[in-house]
Write an enzyme that holds these catalytic residues in place. Structure first.
Site, PDB file in Angstrom:
ATOM      1  N   LYS A  15       0.825  -1.223   0.000  1.00 46.26           N
ATOM      2  CA  LYS A  15       0.000   0.000   0.000  1.00 46.26           C
ATOM      3  C   LYS A  15       0.853   1.265   0.000  1.00 46.26           C
ATOM      4  O   LYS A  15       0.513   2.251  -0.656  1.00 46.26           O
ATOM      5  CB  LYS A  15      -0.918  -0.046   1.221  1.00 46.26           C
ATOM      6  CG  LYS A  15      -1.973   1.018   1.279  1.00 46.26           C
ATOM      7  CD  LYS A  15      -2.994   0.696   2.372  1.00 46.26           C
ATOM      8  CE  LYS A  15      -2.452   0.886   3.774  1.00 46.26           C
ATOM      9  NZ  LYS A  15      -1.763  -0.266   4.357  1.00 46.26           N
ATOM     10  N   LYS A  32       0.320  10.373   6.073  1.00 48.02           N
ATOM     11  CA  LYS A  32       0.019   9.145   6.822  1.00 48.02           C
ATOM     12  C   LYS A  32      -0.354   9.598   8.230  1.00 48.02           C
ATOM     13  O   LYS A  32       0.519   9.931   9.036  1.00 48.02           O
ATOM     14  CB  LYS A  32       1.259   8.246   6.856  1.00 48.02           C
ATOM     15  CG  LYS A  32       1.123   7.022   7.753  1.00 48.02           C
ATOM     16  CD  LYS A  32       0.680   5.816   6.982  1.00 48.02           C
ATOM     17  CE  LYS A  32       0.738   4.565   7.846  1.00 48.02           C
ATOM     18  NZ  LYS A  32       0.573   3.348   7.062  1.00 48.02           N
ATOM     19  N   ALA A  98      -3.764   2.765   7.776  1.00 48.19           N
ATOM     20  CA  ALA A  98      -2.848   1.837   8.449  1.00 48.19           C
ATOM     21  C   ALA A  98      -3.442   0.437   8.404  1.00 48.19           C
ATOM     22  O   ALA A  98      -4.551   0.215   8.897  1.00 48.19           O
ATOM     23  CB  ALA A  98      -2.615   2.266   9.897  1.00 48.19           C
ATOM     24  N   PRO A 180       2.889  -4.266 -10.576  1.00 48.78           N
ATOM     25  CA  PRO A 180       3.607  -5.539 -10.470  1.00 48.78           C
ATOM     26  C   PRO A 180       4.641  -5.522  -9.352  1.00 48.78           C
ATOM     27  O   PRO A 180       4.995  -4.477  -8.807  1.00 48.78           O
ATOM     28  CB  PRO A 180       4.281  -5.662 -11.835  1.00 48.78           C
ATOM     29  CG  PRO A 180       4.497  -4.243 -12.268  1.00 48.78           C
ATOM     30  CD  PRO A 180       3.307  -3.486 -11.758  1.00 48.78           C
ATOM     31  N   LEU A 182       8.158  -5.377  -7.962  1.00 43.15           N
ATOM     32  CA  LEU A 182       9.378  -4.741  -8.463  1.00 43.15           C
ATOM     33  C   LEU A 182      10.593  -5.347  -7.777  1.00 43.15           C
ATOM     34  O   LEU A 182      10.650  -5.404  -6.545  1.00 43.15           O
ATOM     35  CB  LEU A 182       9.335  -3.234  -8.190  1.00 43.15           C
ATOM     36  CG  LEU A 182       8.148  -2.473  -8.797  1.00 43.15           C
ATOM     37  CD1 LEU A 182       8.190  -1.009  -8.370  1.00 43.15           C
ATOM     38  CD2 LEU A 182       8.149  -2.599 -10.309  1.00 43.15           C
TER      39      LEU A 182
END
Length: 206
Positions: A15, A32, A98, A180, A182
């Site tokens: 995420k 965040k 979170a 995808p 990495l």
């Protein structure tokens, strides 16, 4: 205020990497609100490194890498949802939750409750591993029951075409594409891989 929330079906599914790619693609600021765990690179630090975009300070920085309610209790504080209201900015803001939607912020309030209060569109990130159909459909049902607006579902991991069709078909939600795996996660590799994400659809939901 142009805010998009990045939520996930679970913790550790990518995420934060997705949030970094989206922040860069939208030319956004990242926030965040609650960070649990400070021993390693924080999510805010990772997004700053990968996106090159502004990052707002967390409302709560908690040392223990656990559910926010427990991390806060260990430090003798209680998370106040009033401190988690997204700030007004001139440009778009990407807000990362979170863990999963049902993560408790306090003994009485879930992250889902706070997301619903914000009224912003939600991108639900789903890993493509075994079990994703169940996790994704449960999460979509919870978001809708809470009255949240859905921008769509973004998949993270190896291709799983049938799972994507089932989730988006039964869940009646937009498929925003797949990020995808990495081998090396850098600003450059992430920007290239993020071309597979439908950022136009996300912009349209703002």
């Amino acid at each position: 205020m142009s805010v998009v929330v990045v939520a996930g079906t679970d913790t550790g599914i990518g995420k934060t990497v997705f949030s970094a790619g989206l922040t860069r693609a939208l030319g956004a600021t990242y926030w965040k609100p609650v960070q649990s765990g400070l021993e390693e690179e924080t999510d805010s630090e990772a997004v700053a490194r990968l996106s090159g975009r502004p990052v707002l300070p967390e409302a709560y920085r908690l040392r223990l890498p656990a559910s926010p309610h427990l991390s806060a209790e260990r430090e003798g504080v209680e998370i106040d949802p009033a401190r988690l209201v997204p700030p007004s900015l001139d440009g778009p803001l990407v807000v990362e939750g979170a863990g999963g939607l049902m993560v408790p912020l306090t003994r009485r309030r879930l992250y889902l409750d706070v997301i619903a209060d914000w009224g912003a569109p939600v991108v639900l990130c789903c890993r493509t591993a075994l079990g994703t159909i169940n996790h994704a459909l449960l999460s979509l049902a919870a978001l809708r029951a809470a009255g949240c607006r859905l921008a769509g579902v973004a998949f993270i991991g190896e291709e799983a075409e049938d799972s994507r069709r089932v989730i988006c078909g039964i869940g009646a939600v937009n498929d925003l594409g797949r990020l995808p795996v990495l081998e090396q996660v850098t600003a450059e590799t992430l920007a290239k891989a993020f071309a597979g994400i439908d950022t136009d659809a996300i912009r349209g939901a703002l």
